[in-house]
Each structure stands twice: as C-alpha cells, then as structure tokens.
Design a protein around this motif. Structure first.
Motif, PDB file in Angstrom:
ATOM      1  N   SER A  65     -46.935 -43.256  11.643  1.00  0.00           N
ATOM      2  CA  SER A  65     -47.683 -43.872  11.144  1.00  0.00           C
ATOM      3  C   SER A  65     -48.989 -44.343  12.243  1.00  0.00           C
ATOM      4  O   SER A  65     -50.283 -44.241  11.846  1.00  0.00           O
ATOM      5  CB  SER A  65     -47.607 -44.961  10.246  1.00  0.00           C
ATOM      6  N   LEU A  66     -48.528 -44.915  13.582  1.00  0.00           N
ATOM      7  CA  LEU A  66     -49.294 -45.228  14.398  1.00  0.00           C
ATOM      8  C   LEU A  66     -49.966 -44.011  15.086  1.00  0.00           C
ATOM      9  O   LEU A  66     -51.152 -44.128  15.297  1.00  0.00           O
ATOM     10  CB  LEU A  66     -48.571 -46.113  15.444  1.00  0.00           C
ATOM     11  N   SER A  67     -49.299 -42.845  15.103  1.00  0.00           N
ATOM     12  CA  SER A  67     -49.853 -41.902  15.752  1.00  0.00           C
ATOM     13  C   SER A  67     -50.965 -41.208  14.753  1.00  0.00           C
ATOM     14  O   SER A  67     -52.100 -40.980  15.352  1.00  0.00           O
ATOM     15  CB  SER A  67     -48.943 -40.762  15.806  1.00  0.00           C
ATOM     16  N   ALA A  68     -50.615 -41.233  13.525  1.00  0.00           N
ATOM     17  CA  ALA A  68     -51.765 -41.212  12.493  1.00  0.00           C
ATOM     18  C   ALA A  68     -52.895 -41.884  12.600  1.00  0.00           C
ATOM     19  O   ALA A  68     -54.134 -41.535  12.403  1.00  0.00           O
ATOM     20  CB  ALA A  68     -51.195 -40.742  11.013  1.00  0.00           C
ATOM     21  N   LEU A  69     -52.653 -43.179  12.786  1.00  0.00           N
ATOM     22  CA  LEU A  69     -53.820 -44.002  12.838  1.00  0.00           C
ATOM     23  C   LEU A  69     -54.728 -43.801  14.211  1.00  0.00           C
ATOM     24  O   LEU A  69     -55.884 -43.642  14.044  1.00  0.00           O
ATOM     25  CB  LEU A  69     -53.582 -45.347  12.937  1.00  0.00           C
ATOM     26  N   VAL A  70     -54.143 -43.314  15.299  1.00  0.00           N
ATOM     27  CA  VAL A  70     -54.771 -43.008  16.366  1.00  0.00           C
ATOM     28  C   VAL A  70     -55.719 -41.753  16.157  1.00  0.00           C
ATOM     29  O   VAL A  70     -57.065 -41.707  16.538  1.00  0.00           O
ATOM     30  CB  VAL A  70     -53.955 -42.572  17.501  1.00  0.00           C
ATOM     31  N   LEU A  71     -55.258 -40.693  15.318  1.00  0.00           N
ATOM     32  CA  LEU A  71     -56.057 -39.480  15.224  1.00  0.00           C
ATOM     33  C   LEU A  71     -57.190 -39.883  14.418  1.00  0.00           C
ATOM     34  O   LEU A  71     -58.365 -39.237  14.503  1.00  0.00           O
ATOM     35  CB  LEU A  71     -55.054 -38.399  14.476  1.00  0.00           C
ATOM     36  N   VAL A  72     -56.874 -40.726  13.275  1.00  0.00           N
ATOM     37  CA  VAL A  72     -57.795 -40.955  12.553  1.00  0.00           C
ATOM     38  C   VAL A  72     -59.051 -41.711  12.880  1.00  0.00           C
ATOM     39  O   VAL A  72     -60.228 -41.535  12.762  1.00  0.00           O
ATOM     40  CB  VAL A  72     -57.440 -41.909  11.176  1.00  0.00           C
ATOM     41  N   ASN A  73     -58.807 -42.604  14.044  1.00  0.00           N
ATOM     42  CA  ASN A  73     -59.596 -43.412  14.703  1.00  0.00           C
ATOM     43  C   ASN A  73     -60.479 -42.718  15.597  1.00  0.00           C
ATOM     44  O   ASN A  73     -61.687 -42.938  15.742  1.00  0.00           O
ATOM     45  CB  ASN A  73     -58.987 -44.625  15.515  1.00  0.00           C
ATOM     46  N   HIS A  74     -60.306 -41.420  15.934  1.00  0.00           N
ATOM     47  CA  HIS A  74     -61.261 -40.693  16.913  1.00  0.00           C
ATOM     48  C   HIS A  74     -62.392 -40.061  16.213  1.00  0.00           C
ATOM     49  O   HIS A  74     -63.420 -40.033  16.917  1.00  0.00           O
ATOM     50  CB  HIS A  74     -60.548 -39.410  17.670  1.00  0.00           C
ATOM     51  N   VAL A  75     -62.192 -39.939  15.117  1.00  0.00           N
ATOM     52  CA  VAL A  75     -63.511 -39.572  14.027  1.00  0.00           C
ATOM     53  C   VAL A  75     -64.488 -40.819  13.847  1.00  0.00           C
ATOM     54  O   VAL A  75     -65.596 -40.762  14.460  1.00  0.00           O
ATOM     55  CB  VAL A  75     -63.263 -39.076  12.771  1.00  0.00           C
TER      56      VAL A  75
END
Length: 754
Positions: free
Chosen positions: A564-574
C-alpha cells in the motif's frame, strides 16, 4: 492452460453498450446548455460601446465652425504643431503645369486619299456621264461632294486639254493642302478653304476655271487630325502629378485665424490639419453607427453560442476576443492620428492591413480560424461603410486578413511564421496592384502602393508575433510555437530531469516517439502529445530510487515497504509532477494530459501482492490511480504509449508476432478496464494506434548479431564458466509481471512500476 490473445478488433464484443458503471465511479453529468450569463452580457455591451465610440469619434464636434469666405468671430490658435498642404498654391502650380500641355491629336490616315478620290470621281463623272450629259445630282451622289451647277457647267465646257489640266491642278492642290494640319476641333479647315483661291498653282489655269477648280477642291478638303481627349488628359495628369504638394508648417501656439479676418482656403487647410473643423454633431450618423455595431456584436454572440459553444462558455477567451477586436479598431484610429495621416481611404487601407490583419491572425491562432474570419469580415465591411464608404479599405483589409488567417491557421513550426509573412506581403502587393489598376492610378502611385502593401504585411507579421507572445500565457492558451520551445532538450527543466532520472528521461523520449507517430496517424495534435510525453513523469524526480528504471541494478526499495505504501508513492508521482509542471509554467493543455496519463489504472503488481492473488473489491480502489481518465485523444494516446513502452522492456524474444499480440493485449486491457470510455477515440483509431505501436516497437526491439571474439578474448576462468553453467535460465514471458513473487522477478517489472 495457455490463453490465446487476439487482436482487439477480432474480439467478439457481446454488446455495443458502454461498460457498466462501477459503484466507486461518479455518475456522469449532462452538459448544460450554454446560458447568457451577466458577465458575458456586460462584456458584449462594453465591447459594443467601445467600438461605437471609436467608429464615431471622427463625427464628434470640434471647436471651430467656419466656411470659405466667412468672417471669423474669434481668434483661433494652433493647439499643436502640424504640417498641412496649401491647396491653393498646389492648385495654382498644377493649373500652370496643365496649361503648358498642348492638345494631343491623332492622324487620320485616309483623309488625303479620300479627298483625292473625290476629285477623281468628279472628273470621271463629267468625262463619262451616265446620261447624255452630266447631271448634278448624279455627280453629287457618286462623289459625296456638294457641287454647284456653275462649277459643273464651267468644267463641262472646258476643252479636253484644259479639262485634263484642271484635273491635274485640282489633285495637286488637294495633296498640298492636305499635307498641312487640319484639326477637327479648330477652324483650320475654314482657313485652308479660304486660302485655296489665292494659291499660285491656280495661275496655270485660265481665269474662267480658277474659281470652279478652287470651289471643287474646297468641297473635297476634310480634317486630317482628330483630337485625342484621352491622350491629352493623360499627359495633363502626368504633368499635374509631377507638381509636388505645397506644404506649410504651423507651430503650436501660432495664430491661425484672427477675429474679423475673412476665411480663405489656406485657413481651412490649416484648421483641417489641426482637427478644428466640423463642429456640428451628426446625430443621425452616430445613431446608425451605434445600431450597426450593436447588431454585429449580437450576431457574433449568437454565432458563438450556436457553433462554438466551448468558446461561448469560456469568458476568458471571450474577453480576449473582445480585446483583440477593440485594439484593431483603436489601432486604425490612433495610427492615423499619431502618424499625421489624412483621413483618406488609401491611408486607412494600409492601416487596416496592419491592424485588422494582425488581429485576425492572432484570433486565428489563439482562438479559432473560423471566428477570426467572421470578425475580420465584419470589421472590414463595417469600417469601410463608416469611414466614408471606402471600398478600397474594405477590399484591402479583408483580403490581407484572410491571407493571414489561412497562413497561420496550420502553423506548426517557426518556418511557418516566415511563410505566413510572405503570404500576407504577397497578398497585399497583389491587392494594391489590382485596386490601383481599377482606380487608374499612375505608375508611380502603383509602385508606391505595392511597396506600402509589402511594408504593411511586415508590420502586421511583427504585431502578430508580439501579440501571440504577450497573450498566450496570460490567457492560458497553448500554441505550437510554445510547444516547440518546450520540446527543446536544452530547456532547463528537461536538463534537470535528465540529470536526476536518466532512466525515466530515456523512457519519456521513447514514449514521445511512440505517441507522436500514433497522433500523426489519427490526425491528433502530435506536437502536444510529444511534449506531454517528455514531461509526464516529472514527479519521479523527487523519489527516483522508487522507480526501477532509475535503480541501476541496486536493491529494490519496495522490498522493504508494504504494497500500500508502494502504491502511494506511485500515485504521488503524478501529483508531484503536476506541481512541478505548474511551477515551471507548463501550458494548461500539457498539464491536463499529464494529469490524465494514468487515468484510474489499477496497479496490478501491488494489488495482487496485497491480496495474494484473491480479488478484493474493498482494496481495489486503494491501488488505483485517482484519475481523471483521459478526456482527449492526446491523453489517451499518451496513456497507451506509456504502458506499451514500459511493458515492452520485459518482452523476451520480441518477434513481430509476439510484439503484435503484446501490443494488442495492452490496448485491449486499457479498453476493457474502461480507461478509454471518456475520450473520443474510435475503434478505427485504436486499430491505427496498434499498428503504429507494433511497427515502431518491432524496429526498436529487433535482435542484434553477437560479433565473434578472438580466441584470447573468449578464454574464461573455470570459476566463471562454472557459474554461467550453474545459473538457472529465466522463464520466457512476453507480458508484464503481475502476480509473480520473489525479489529477483520483481526487478523485471515495467518502467514506472517497481
């Protein structure tokens, strides 16, 4: 069981209805019909009021109301310094020049021969009469001369020798007389006839034949010079044009007209140059102009509401349209005043070429070519009617503006700017030449008009470029000129991007190539999608180590954190990429595409890692990008190109067949997931995009030949050979890893996914 993937257009679609809406997705909203907002109404009224004022300003009363031969009742002082033409002196000099030009005549080539033929006919009729004796009426009818009976009787009674001698003398007398100048607009013919009696050649005849022969020759004489009014007028016009205008200078504060002084033409010229005449208010003309302008503004408003609803809803763009329209008319007025040009159709035409044409080109590039065409047409016609019904102004302004609009409507690079300038200058020169021919201008005036037209085109191009540069950023408009600047690799932000995340930068370049080719194939905005591809992953600059293309075979940091934290990092790059894009001033269109390039795509790798491969609807929304989904063709193309290019990095043995199936599967996954539901891409477009991606990837992922090495270079240490032999082979896979486990397998995830 091996799944057989087929092309998306070969799939059997069970229904043509859209995919059912998920519970987590918001309901679509119907687009409301455009309404007349108070702000738009105020903008329309203000535009009409300003245009009316500008077009009526020359009708407003001034301070002096005098006419020729009137007696002034006040002292008039010049409020400013001005130069003006002394029409009296100019007229006097031109009249002197005209008076020195003689009349022009054309030679009547058959005049002498016709006179000789008449003499010969008379003598032949007398010598060989139709009846027993010559009849006067017969001879008159045959020769066309008004002979008298005494003349006929005298010639008939002469002996044959005298008869022949009389014919010879008459012929010679007519030839010699016709060699002189006998003009048809003077009394030359009368003077010549009077002089025949005293001609010495008649002395060769007896006295009784001199008068009859002279009378016969007098009747046969005719004019041999015809007055050429056109050539005469042309010569006088040329002489008049050679006289320069007599100008005078009046300084500010100088007394122009004294109290009690009689008004002369020189006074009127000075007052006109200073703008102190026409003191009466023409209320009817002002009312007509105001009504005309308001009707035109109302017509444009209805046109935009019906045919350009997006523009009609955008108050900011409407404000820009109003500004450009008002500035174009204001430019004509101020230009004429500041340059000290007389209020004539010729001068206003060149100002129209500059002001209205440049405004039309700016409207065409920043707003819409069709709207620009309508605006310049209405401005040209209305201004031509208001400004003393100047047809020349309307023709010049409309033709120059249309040429400029057509030349900039498809502007894609800086070379198009120069081609647009050449088109406008050429159109201006041709219009000047054609109108000058219609007006019968002199050659010198024609040359001056052509040069002025070319100069007006160059000034219009400069104003256009300046206007675009000043207005595109404040009004949030993206032009291809701006996109060209952003596509330059030397741009500071791209330099920082390349240094911070070289792997992502290389990925962005490849995505740009894929997206540009696909956009060109379906006639989308290829330049916009290429620039958006270059900048779409700016957010990865903040945490480059979280993205595998930048890890350089180092340890994968995602192995130490939760999915879930990895997904949050990916979402934040946008989100972080959008913040950087806004900070560096990227255009709104580019930022929109960046925000939509992932849509609401599911991050399958982390989702399956979190769920263990078991679908969980409650967790699915946590592993999806927040969106929005692509709203334009360009955003959808970027999404597809980004996913295809990233996933192609793990494609083993990329044969054409495998690449084709891989691209088809990737596009079909996006379509089936509903990511393309809100963009205007058609199935035909998707097929074209798939073909373009396949061709490009086949060329990029082709196999290379392993070059042979020398024997000494191929020797290996026993330890190395043993290690290579003991290393397990990687399983062949042509799809992105989704549920594979193990750290070593995770190192082969696509770009943009750890």
């Amino acid at each position: 069981m091996k799944m057989r993937w087929r092309l998306p257009f070969e799939l059997q679609i069970s229904s043509t209805n859209p995919r059912p809406r998920r519970a987590s997705e918001p309901r679509g909203k119907l687009t409301p019909a455009p309404r007349i907002s108070p702000l738009r109404l105020v903008l329309a009224l203000a535009t009409a009021a300003i245009l009316s004022l500008l077009l009526c300003i020359h009708l407003l009363p001034n301070r002096v109301n005098v006419e020729l031969e009137m007696v002034s009742h006040q002292d008039v002082t010049a409020p400013r310094t001005a130069r003006y033409e002394d029409t009296e002196a100019t007229l006097r000099l031109r009249e002197d020049a005209i008076s020195q030009i003689d009349k022009r005549y054309q030679l009547i080539p058959d005049a002498s021969r016709n006179a000789q033929e008449a003499i010969r006919t008379v003598f032949e009729a007398i010598a060989t009469p139709v009846r027993d004796h010559p009849e006067l009426e017969d001879i008159r009818r045959q020769s066309g001369l008004s002979l008298t009976q005494p003349t006929l009787d005298a010639l008939s009674a002469a002996s044959p020798e005298l008869f022949q001698k009389a014919q010879k003398v008459a012929t010679n007398l007519v030839i010699r007389t016709m060699e002189g100048t006998l003009r048809d607009d003077t009394n030359d013919l009368t003077i010549a006839r009077r002089g025949l009696v005293a001609d010495p050649i008649l002395l060769d005849l007896p006295e009784n034949l001199r008068a009859p022969v002279a009378a016969l020759c007098s009747e046969s004489l005719t004019e041999n010079r015809h007055y050429d009014a056109r050539s005469t007028q042309r010569a006088r016009d040329e002489a008049e044009a050679q006289v320069p205008r007599q100008t005078r200078r009046i300084a500010a504060g100088e007394l122009v007209l004294r109290n009690g002084e009689k008004v002369t033409q020189a006074h009127l010229d000075a007052l006109t140059a200073l703008g102190l005449r026409n003191a009466t208010l023409d209320a009817l003309s002002i009312l007509v102009i105001v009504l005309m302008v308001n009707l035109i503004v109302a017509f444009v408003t209805v046109y935009l509401k019906v045919f350009h609803r997006d523009l009609y809803r955008n108050t900011k763009r409407l404000f820009l349209l109003a500004i450009l329209t008002v500035v174009s008319v204001m430019g004509i007025k101020l230009g004429s005043t500041l340059l000290g040009l007389p209020f004539t159709g010729v001068n206003l035409s060149y100002l129209g070429m500059m002001c209205v044409a440049s405004a039309g080109m700016v409207i065409a590039l920043l707003i819409s070519p069709s709207v620009a065409t309508l605006v310049v047409a209405l401005l040209a016609v209305t201004s031509g009617v208001v400004l003393n019904n100047e047809l020349r102004f309307t023709v010049f302004t409309l033709g120059s503006s249309l040429a400029g609009i057509v030349s900039v409507a498809s502007m894609r690079n800086r070379g198009d700017v120069f081609r647009a300038g050449a088109a406008v200058c050429g159109a201006n020169a041709i219009l000047s030449l054609l109108v000058a021919q219609m007006e019968h201008d002199l050659p010198r005036e024609i040359l001056t008009g052509v040069l002025m037209g070319i100069g007006s085109g160059l000034v219009a191009l400069a104003l256009f470029y300046l206007g675009v540069w000043c207005l595109e950023r404040p009004f949030g408009i993206t032009t291809h000129l701006r996109l060209l600047e952003l596509s330059d690799p030397a741009t500071p932000i791209l330099q920082d991007f390349r240094m911070a995340v070289p792997g992502t930068y290389a990925h962005s370049l490849m995505v740009g190539n894929l997206a540009h080719a696909a956009a060109e194939a379906i006639e989308a905005d290829a330049m916009l999608v290429r620039v958006a591809a270059y900048y779409h992953d700016l957010g990865k600059m903040n945490r480059p180590e979280f993205f595998i293309e930048n890890q350089s075979n180092a340890e994968n940091v995602h192995d130490r954190i939760s999915p879930s934290l990895s997904a949050l990092v990916l979402v934040n790059h946008v989100k972080e990429g959008l913040e950087i894009a806004e900070r560096v001033g990227l255009p709104p269109k580019v930022r929109e595409v960046i925000s939509q390039h992932h849509g609401t795509t599911l991050m399958k790798f982390f989702y399956h890692q979190a769920t263990g491969g078991v679908p969980d609807a409650t967790l699915e929304s946590q592993f999806r990008y927040p969106g929005p989904k692509p709203q334009s063709k360009e955003a959808a193309i970027l999404m597809l190109a980004d996913g295809v290019e990233a996933a192609s990095r793990v494609l083993d043995k990329p044969s054409p067949q495998r690449v084709t199936e891989f691209v088809a599967r990737m596009i079909e996954d996006k379509r089936a997931d509903g990511q393309l539901d809100e963009c205007p891409l058609t199935l035909r477009d998707l097929k074209v995009i798939q073909d373009v991606f396949t061709r490009t990837l086949c060329a990029t992922l082709h196999a290379r030949i392993e070059y042979p090495k020398d024997a000494k270079d191929t020797k290996e240490s026993p330890n190395e050979s043993s290690k290579d032999r003991d290393r397990p082979s990687e399983p062949a896979s042509d799809s992105p890893p989704a549920v594979e486990s193990g750290r070593r397998r995770r190192t082969k995830t696509p770009l943009g996914m750890p």
